[in-house]
Scaffold this motif. Sequence first.
Motif, mmCIF file in Angstrom:
data_model
loop_
_atom_site.group_PDB
_atom_site.id
_atom_site.type_symbol
_atom_site.label_atom_id
_atom_site.label_comp_id
_atom_site.label_asym_id
_atom_site.label_seq_id
_atom_site.Cartn_x
_atom_site.Cartn_y
_atom_site.Cartn_z
ATOM 1 N N LYS A 94 0.963 -1.185 0.124
ATOM 2 C CA LYS A 94 0.004 -0.119 -0.104
ATOM 3 C C LYS A 94 0.892 1.195 0.111
ATOM 4 O O LYS A 94 0.463 2.186 -0.204
ATOM 5 C CB LYS A 94 -0.867 -0.162 1.191
ATOM 6 C CG LYS A 94 -2.054 -1.069 0.928
ATOM 7 C CD LYS A 94 -3.007 -0.674 0.048
ATOM 8 C CE LYS A 94 -4.155 -1.743 -0.043
ATOM 9 N NZ LYS A 94 -5.283 -1.259 -0.945
ATOM 10 N N ALA B 101 -4.713 -10.782 -4.637
ATOM 11 C CA ALA B 101 -5.735 -10.823 -3.789
ATOM 12 C C ALA B 101 -6.376 -9.137 -4.390
ATOM 13 O O ALA B 101 -5.920 -8.269 -4.709
ATOM 14 C CB ALA B 101 -5.666 -10.531 -2.468
ATOM 15 N N VAL B 102 -7.754 -9.186 -4.054
ATOM 16 C CA VAL B 102 -8.447 -8.156 -4.394
ATOM 17 C C VAL B 102 -9.262 -7.393 -3.197
ATOM 18 O O VAL B 102 -9.850 -8.186 -2.402
ATOM 19 C CB VAL B 102 -9.507 -8.217 -5.402
ATOM 20 C CG1 VAL B 102 -9.879 -6.832 -6.050
ATOM 21 C CG2 VAL B 102 -9.160 -9.162 -6.325
ATOM 22 N N SER B 103 -9.397 -6.002 -3.045
ATOM 23 C CA SER B 103 -10.151 -5.369 -1.906
ATOM 24 C C SER B 103 -10.827 -3.932 -2.818
ATOM 25 O O SER B 103 -11.645 -3.816 -3.518
ATOM 26 C CB SER B 103 -9.436 -5.028 -0.921
ATOM 27 O OG SER B 103 -10.362 -4.184 -0.152
ATOM 28 N N THR B 104 -9.706 -3.032 -2.984
ATOM 29 C CA THR B 104 -9.890 -1.691 -3.845
ATOM 30 C C THR B 104 -9.681 -2.060 -5.316
ATOM 31 O O THR B 104 -9.933 -1.254 -6.028
ATOM 32 C CB THR B 104 -9.150 -0.677 -3.265
ATOM 33 O OG1 THR B 104 -7.827 -0.816 -3.718
ATOM 34 C CG2 THR B 104 -9.118 -0.278 -1.786
ATOM 35 N N GLY C 254 -7.123 -2.235 -6.661
ATOM 36 C CA GLY C 254 -5.777 -1.259 -7.188
ATOM 37 C C GLY C 254 -4.698 -2.021 -7.631
ATOM 38 O O GLY C 254 -4.281 -1.794 -8.976
ATOM 39 N N GLN C 255 -4.094 -3.045 -6.966
ATOM 40 C CA GLN C 255 -3.485 -4.153 -7.718
ATOM 41 C C GLN C 255 -3.647 -4.651 -8.710
ATOM 42 O O GLN C 255 -2.987 -4.542 -9.847
ATOM 43 C CB GLN C 255 -3.005 -5.019 -6.606
ATOM 44 C CG GLN C 255 -2.539 -4.605 -5.268
ATOM 45 C CD GLN C 255 -2.070 -5.768 -4.680
ATOM 46 O OE1 GLN C 255 -1.509 -6.675 -4.938
ATOM 47 N NE2 GLN C 255 -2.701 -5.962 -3.163
ATOM 48 N N GLY D 229 -7.815 -7.379 5.035
ATOM 49 C CA GLY D 229 -7.428 -6.756 3.781
ATOM 50 C C GLY D 229 -7.971 -6.933 2.618
ATOM 51 O O GLY D 229 -7.926 -6.177 1.376
ATOM 52 N N SER E 191 -4.015 -12.848 3.217
ATOM 53 C CA SER E 191 -4.458 -12.586 2.060
ATOM 54 C C SER E 191 -3.422 -13.143 1.039
ATOM 55 O O SER E 191 -3.641 -13.797 0.012
ATOM 56 C CB SER E 191 -4.690 -10.983 1.653
ATOM 57 O OG SER E 191 -3.508 -10.259 1.748
ATOM 58 N N SER F 158 1.173 -9.222 -0.342
ATOM 59 C CA SER F 158 1.061 -7.923 -0.266
ATOM 60 C C SER F 158 1.585 -7.220 1.146
ATOM 61 O O SER F 158 1.766 -5.815 1.328
ATOM 62 C CB SER F 158 -0.422 -7.605 -0.148
ATOM 63 O OG SER F 158 -0.940 -7.741 -1.332
ATOM 64 N N ASP F 159 1.860 -8.280 2.136
ATOM 65 C CA ASP F 159 2.488 -7.620 3.341
ATOM 66 C C ASP F 159 3.029 -8.970 4.149
ATOM 67 O O ASP F 159 3.067 -9.931 3.669
ATOM 68 C CB ASP F 159 1.266 -7.101 4.073
ATOM 69 C CG ASP F 159 0.352 -7.848 4.757
ATOM 70 O OD1 ASP F 159 0.250 -9.219 4.235
ATOM 71 O OD2 ASP F 159 -0.501 -7.325 5.313
ATOM 72 N N TYR G 257 -0.027 -9.700 12.101
ATOM 73 C CA TYR G 257 -1.158 -10.593 12.300
ATOM 74 C C TYR G 257 -0.854 -11.597 13.510
ATOM 75 O O TYR G 257 -1.227 -12.877 13.634
ATOM 76 C CB TYR G 257 -1.472 -11.508 11.138
ATOM 77 C CG TYR G 257 -1.646 -10.580 10.068
ATOM 78 C CD1 TYR G 257 -2.810 -9.724 9.774
ATOM 79 C CD2 TYR G 257 -0.632 -10.378 9.118
ATOM 80 C CE1 TYR G 257 -3.232 -9.022 8.757
ATOM 81 C CE2 TYR G 257 -0.935 -9.545 7.881
ATOM 82 C CZ TYR G 257 -2.332 -8.708 7.921
ATOM 83 O OH TYR G 257 -2.462 -8.065 6.767
HETATM 84 C C1 LIG Z 1 -2.871 -7.432 3.133
HETATM 85 C C2 LIG Z 1 -3.636 -6.961 1.887
HETATM 86 N N1 LIG Z 1 -3.803 -7.734 0.724
HETATM 87 C C3 LIG Z 1 -4.430 -7.667 -0.447
HETATM 88 C C4 LIG Z 1 -5.070 -6.294 -0.511
HETATM 89 C C5 LIG Z 1 -5.800 -5.674 -1.546
HETATM 90 O O1 LIG Z 1 -5.090 -4.897 -2.458
HETATM 91 P P1 LIG Z 1 -6.064 -3.708 -3.297
HETATM 92 O O2 LIG Z 1 -6.880 -3.035 -2.236
HETATM 93 O O3 LIG Z 1 -5.194 -3.156 -4.283
HETATM 94 O O4 LIG Z 1 -7.104 -4.491 -4.103
HETATM 95 C C6 LIG Z 1 -5.154 -5.427 0.514
HETATM 96 C C7 LIG Z 1 -5.711 -4.082 0.677
HETATM 97 O O5 LIG Z 1 -5.723 -3.334 1.603
HETATM 98 C C8 LIG Z 1 -4.261 -5.807 1.801
HETATM 99 O O6 LIG Z 1 -4.143 -5.030 2.901
#
Ligand SMILES: Cc1ncc(COP(=O)(O)O)c(C=O)c1O
Length: 379
Positions: free
Chosen positions: A42, A178-181, A183-184, A223, A267, A293-294, A299
């Motif tokens: 992020k 993985a997906v949330s917003t 963006g990636q 996430g 994630s 992603s992290d 955790y």
């Molecule tokens: C740990 C983790 N994995 C995956 C994602 C998903 O990324 P994106 O928001 O770019 O789709 C996030 C987003 O917050 C995240 O924190």
Amino acid sequence: MIATILDTIGHTPLIRIPNTNKANEGQVLLKYERYNPGGSIKDRAAIYIVEEAERRGLLKPGGAIIESSSGNFGISLAMIGAAKGYRVIILVDPKTTSANLALLKGFGAEVIVVTEQDDSGSYHKTRISLANKLAREIENSYRPDQCFNLLNSEAHYNSTAREIVDSCSNKIAAFVTAVSTGGQLGGISKYLKRVAPNVQIIGVDAVGSAIFGGRSDSYRIPGIGLSWTPLNLNMEYVDCAYKITDEQAFLAARAFARHEGILMGPSSGACALVALKMAQELAPDQCIVCMVSDGGERYIPTLFNDEWMEEQGFAAAADIASIRAMARQLQPWSTHPADSVNERLDLIQSLEVPDSTLRMNEEVLAREHSNSERSITID
Ligand SMILES: Cc1ncc(COP(=O)(O)O)c(C=O)c1O
């Protein structure tokens, strides 16, 4: 060159998982984003959006940054705010881990915990709408708005995707994230489809999230997920989607720590599991690039806490053979994600998305249009 902390964002390594991934199958390469200074991918979108806002005078010296984030994006903004001298206000929810709360506060951010659930049982909409309200009320404030701001995916188009292609363009058979917003997945898929159209683009979501359709329900993977398809994601570029259970994600993340020495969050455990499935179906000269992603430290109270795992009813550990078998048995949730888009453009109005975001989006779309008319050459 002597760098500031912010100059160290990006240029993360690609790493192998040789104990789990056999030599006679497709090779998994993890893009290890824990090495960003804020500890996650992020940082990339956060610095990109903040610096664009500075250039346009939307964020001025002494100003405040207001954002809705359950963790990583908020931590990135808090770090950047500390480095650049901005006030940072982050709206989190009860799912945010104690480690993330401590990090936010450590970087000096003000934290507001939003406890009201939205109509899908999550906190995304209530958090976003309160962040928008605060941004209207607090003078000299700026809303990066990771969920609706297309600069988010543009950041990954211009940094993460280019790094991946520069490292291994001619060998990538599949890309997993993985997906949330969005963006990636949105930014990287767009770039990869332009320069390497045969790459299989695979999105990973949580069972209980509705980004790729289906019913919303609660889930524990931090996430990821959303109850609609985010604006940053163009599903035309996504070939296949998987939904992973909480237990699979947590068990996989624990297994990669135990058997590969690699810390990752749940994630990323979910993504690595999907990547391992692809590997078992591909040849050794084909690579599967998988975003991590992290890292796992965020955790510790859950992922690396045996009592917590037991309380959830999850198994405590999986050996390499069981992780490989679990991966092999995964079935795609959808092989035509474009058929199940649930964009919810009505949310722009109902959540009162700021005008600054909508104006920025028009510019990003215009840039995208002119980019698409230029060819990209790679070595
Ligand atoms: C740990 C983790 N994995 C995956 C994602 C998903 O990324 P994106 O928001 O770019 O789709 C996030 C987003 O917050 C995240 O924190």
